[in-house]
Design an enzyme around this catalytic site. Structure first.
Site, short mmCIF file in Angstrom:
data_model
loop_
_atom_site.label_atom_id
_atom_site.label_comp_id
_atom_site.label_asym_id
_atom_site.label_seq_id
_atom_site.Cartn_x
_atom_site.Cartn_y
_atom_site.Cartn_z
CG ASN A 167 39.60 -34.61 3.48
OD1 ASN A 167 40.41 -34.27 2.61
ND2 ASN A 167 38.66 -35.51 3.27
CG ASP A 188 42.14 -36.65 -9.27
OD1 ASP A 188 42.00 -35.81 -10.18
OD2 ASP A 188 42.42 -36.34 -8.10
CG HIS A 207 41.47 -35.15 -0.57
ND1 HIS A 207 40.27 -34.61 -0.19
CD2 HIS A 207 41.69 -34.67 -1.82
CE1 HIS A 207 39.79 -33.86 -1.16
NE2 HIS A 207 40.64 -33.87 -2.15
CD GLU A 239 38.45 -38.23 0.04
OE1 GLU A 239 38.93 -37.52 0.95
OE2 GLU A 239 37.61 -37.81 -0.77
#
EC number: 3.5.99.6
Length: 242
Positions: free
Chosen positions: A136, A67, A138, A143
């Site tokens: 979380n 990314d 991801h 996400e």
């Protein structure tokens, strides 16, 4: 899914570097999928040491990063282009033509994302994909959401992720709100996956990844469906596992 629990971050980094090194040694033209963030820094440091010791030759290795922030100049100190060169590529004998990091400033991002996936396919696919994990759940910048994208795509970062990344910027307002990331399909096509997690802040995400239901609300849980995944966890990250 194989889970390796080690004492601390140092041991996690060493074990991860050994696995990546084995891949490079056994297949000297391997295609590596690489991650950024604080978690793999120790692994990269050890790989650099091994290269300097003469153990590892990266000259025929190809790499594809997961990314990059959207719109951030590659020369920015917090861009993932800068991160990868600072922590790894400036210190090993990789061929610059074999280094692929998503370009967050492309004029046509949709076309660029399709081409990124095509480049991975043309290289023969990723042999070993290295992942971190967000608090979380991801992976990459995929996400938690109602739906997940299969291919490389642009994503809106959650407030939680923006907050987590704000420690790397002068202020929270400077943190980019969008990123370009490999999709879940791109990640799951890798032949082998290596996920690293360190610290108590990752414990719930690891528990949900390993023992929870497979859900788009925990993107990392999809790794349960892959045939060759290794998790290397320090004791704090593994604290909530049975």
């Amino acid at each position: 899914m194989k889970i390796i629990v080690v004492e601390d971050y140092r041991e996690m980094s060493k074990k991860a570097a050994d696995i990546v090194a084995s891949q490079v040694i056994l297949k000297n033209d391997s295609v590596l999928g690489l991650a950024t963030g604080s978690t793999p820094e120790g692994m990269y440091s050890r790989l650099v040491e091994m290269h300097r010791e003469g153990t590892l030759d990266f000259s025929s290795i190809q790499s594809f990063n997961l990314d990059e922030y959207l719109g951030l100049d590659p020369e920015h100190s917090q861009s993932y282009h800068h991160y990868m060169h600072h922590h790894l590529f400036n210190h090993i004998n990789t061929d610059p033509n074999n280094v692929h990091i998503p370009w967050g400033q492309a004029s046509d991002m949709a076309a660029y994302c399709r081409n990124y996936d095509q480049q991975i396919a043309a290289a023969g696919g990723i042999d070993l994909q290295v992942l971190g994990i967000g608090g979380n759940g991801h992976i990459g910048f995929n996400e938690p959401d109602e739906f997940l994208s299969a291919g490389t795509h642009v994503v809106d970062l959650t407030e939680e992720t923006v907050e987590a990344n704000s420690r790397f910027f002068a202020s929270r307002d400077e943190v980019p709100k969008k990123a370009v990331t490999m999709g879940m399909g791109s990640i799951m096509k890798a032949k082998k996956i290596l996920l690293l997690a360190s610290g108590k802040g990752k414990a719930q995400a690891i528990k949900d990844t390993v023992s929870g239901n497979v859900s788009t609300r925990v993107p990392a849980s999809f790794l349960q469906l892959h045939g060759d995944v290794t998790l290397i966890l320090d004791e704090e990250a593994a604290a909530l596992l049975p």
